[in-house]
Design an enzyme around this catalytic site. Structure first.
Site, PDB file in Angstrom:
ATOM      1  N   GLU A 167      -9.402  -9.895  -3.441  1.00 42.85           N
ATOM      2  CA  GLU A 167      -8.427  -9.135  -4.119  1.00 42.85           C
ATOM      3  C   GLU A 167      -7.088 -10.236  -4.318  1.00 42.85           C
ATOM      4  O   GLU A 167      -6.623 -10.213  -5.633  1.00 42.85           O
ATOM      5  CB  GLU A 167      -7.853  -7.876  -3.377  1.00 42.85           C
ATOM      6  CG  GLU A 167      -9.038  -6.766  -3.605  1.00 42.85           C
ATOM      7  CD  GLU A 167      -8.626  -5.662  -2.762  1.00 42.85           C
ATOM      8  OE1 GLU A 167      -9.353  -4.727  -2.806  1.00 42.85           O
ATOM      9  OE2 GLU A 167      -7.609  -5.845  -1.887  1.00 42.85           O
ATOM     10  N   LYS A 184      -2.528  -4.091   1.615  1.00 41.96           N
ATOM     11  CA  LYS A 184      -3.757  -3.900   0.815  1.00 41.96           C
ATOM     12  C   LYS A 184      -4.768  -4.475   1.984  1.00 41.96           C
ATOM     13  O   LYS A 184      -4.551  -5.059   2.615  1.00 41.96           O
ATOM     14  CB  LYS A 184      -4.028  -4.729  -0.459  1.00 41.96           C
ATOM     15  CG  LYS A 184      -3.409  -3.946  -1.770  1.00 41.96           C
ATOM     16  CD  LYS A 184      -3.215  -4.655  -3.066  1.00 41.96           C
ATOM     17  CE  LYS A 184      -4.624  -5.109  -3.310  1.00 41.96           C
ATOM     18  NZ  LYS A 184      -5.516  -4.076  -3.443  1.00 41.96           N
ATOM     19  N   LYS A 193       1.078   7.044  -1.034  1.00 39.28           N
ATOM     20  CA  LYS A 193       1.004   5.755  -0.684  1.00 39.28           C
ATOM     21  C   LYS A 193       2.420   5.140  -0.630  1.00 39.28           C
ATOM     22  O   LYS A 193       2.501   3.940  -0.259  1.00 39.28           O
ATOM     23  CB  LYS A 193       0.181   4.986  -1.479  1.00 39.28           C
ATOM     24  CG  LYS A 193      -1.396   5.459  -1.654  1.00 39.28           C
ATOM     25  CD  LYS A 193      -2.138   5.224  -0.368  1.00 39.28           C
ATOM     26  CE  LYS A 193      -3.536   6.013  -0.279  1.00 39.28           C
ATOM     27  NZ  LYS A 193      -4.426   5.212  -0.964  1.00 39.28           N
TER      28      LYS A 193
END
Length: 232
Positions: free
Chosen positions: A100, A91, A118
């Site tokens: 995050e 990420k 992904k």
């Protein structure tokens, strides 16, 4: 719409919800706003993981708090740049990796929303691994990270221009919401041991955090050609 499904399936009234950052997470935030406005959800407070998610949530009238007052979340919902078979993630393509991770590690459930592009057999080649570092002596830290045994073969690239993508779109060094820089680690071969790499990078002085999210995922909601599926 995996963003909508994540809210419909995992968010209930009275919850503390972590709001992710990025093009997929945008729709989860939008859905939460819709259900609060219609009255289908009540007594929700949310914690955003970036300035732009905070602004979107405020526009939608979603009540916001921070980890300072709410250290325990019921659920967090966010996208990912890569997902491996063990549900480890890369990420931080959008530059919000530190916030995050700080929010999502506090959630009882972490729901990841992606499209099937992904999914990967091994992290690394499909998407660079971002590492957030302090501006102080950043070139030294960049070299130190690149020289780690677990990062062998990587090409470290300092993010330039906007911090919210890993394309060079400016002459200035990209700065995160936290005032730090990002180094994107480019790999041609799959990362052999993502967990070990995560530990080695995190243990490097000058590194704030990195975009490897290992062992955190509760479920991945996947949009594919044949519809929506869930991996747990």
């Amino acid at each position: 719409m995996v963003g909508y499904k994540s809210v419909d399936d995992y968010v209930k009234s009275g919850m503390v919800v972590g709001l992710g950052t990025g093009s997929t997470a945008y729709f989860a935030v939008e859905r939460l706003g819709q259900l609060l406005e219609s009255g289908e959800l009540e007594d929700i407070v949310a914690i955003p993981t970036s300035v732009r998610t905070k602004e979107q949530a405020e526009e939608l009238g979603i009540p916001l708090v921070t980890l300072d007052t709410h250290s325990k979340l019921d659920v967090a919902i966010d996208g990912a740049d890569e997902v491996d078979p063990d549900l480890n993630l890369v990420k931080g393509g959008g530059g919000a990796l530190l916030r995050e991770k700080m929010v999502e590690v506090c959630a009882d459930k972490f729901i990841v929303i992606v499209d099937e592009s992904k999914l990967t057999d091994g992290l690394g080649p499909g998407f660079p691994v971002p590492v957030e570092i302090t501006p102080f002596c950043h070139e030294h830290t960049l070299r130190t990270v690149a020289a780690l045994p677990s990062c062998e073969g990587c090409k470290p690239v300092l993010r330039m221009g906007s911090s919210s993508n890993n394309q060079v779109d400016g002459d200035e060094i990209a700065v995160t919401d936290n005032g730090n820089y990002i180094v994107d680690l480019h790999f041609e071969e799959p990362i052999k041991d993502a967990v070990k790499m995560a530990e080695e990078i995190k243990a490097t002085v000058g590194v704030v955090d990195h975009g490897l999210f290992c062992g955190m995922t509760t479920a991945v909601i996947i949009a594919g050609a044949d519809g929506i599926s869930v991996k747990e």
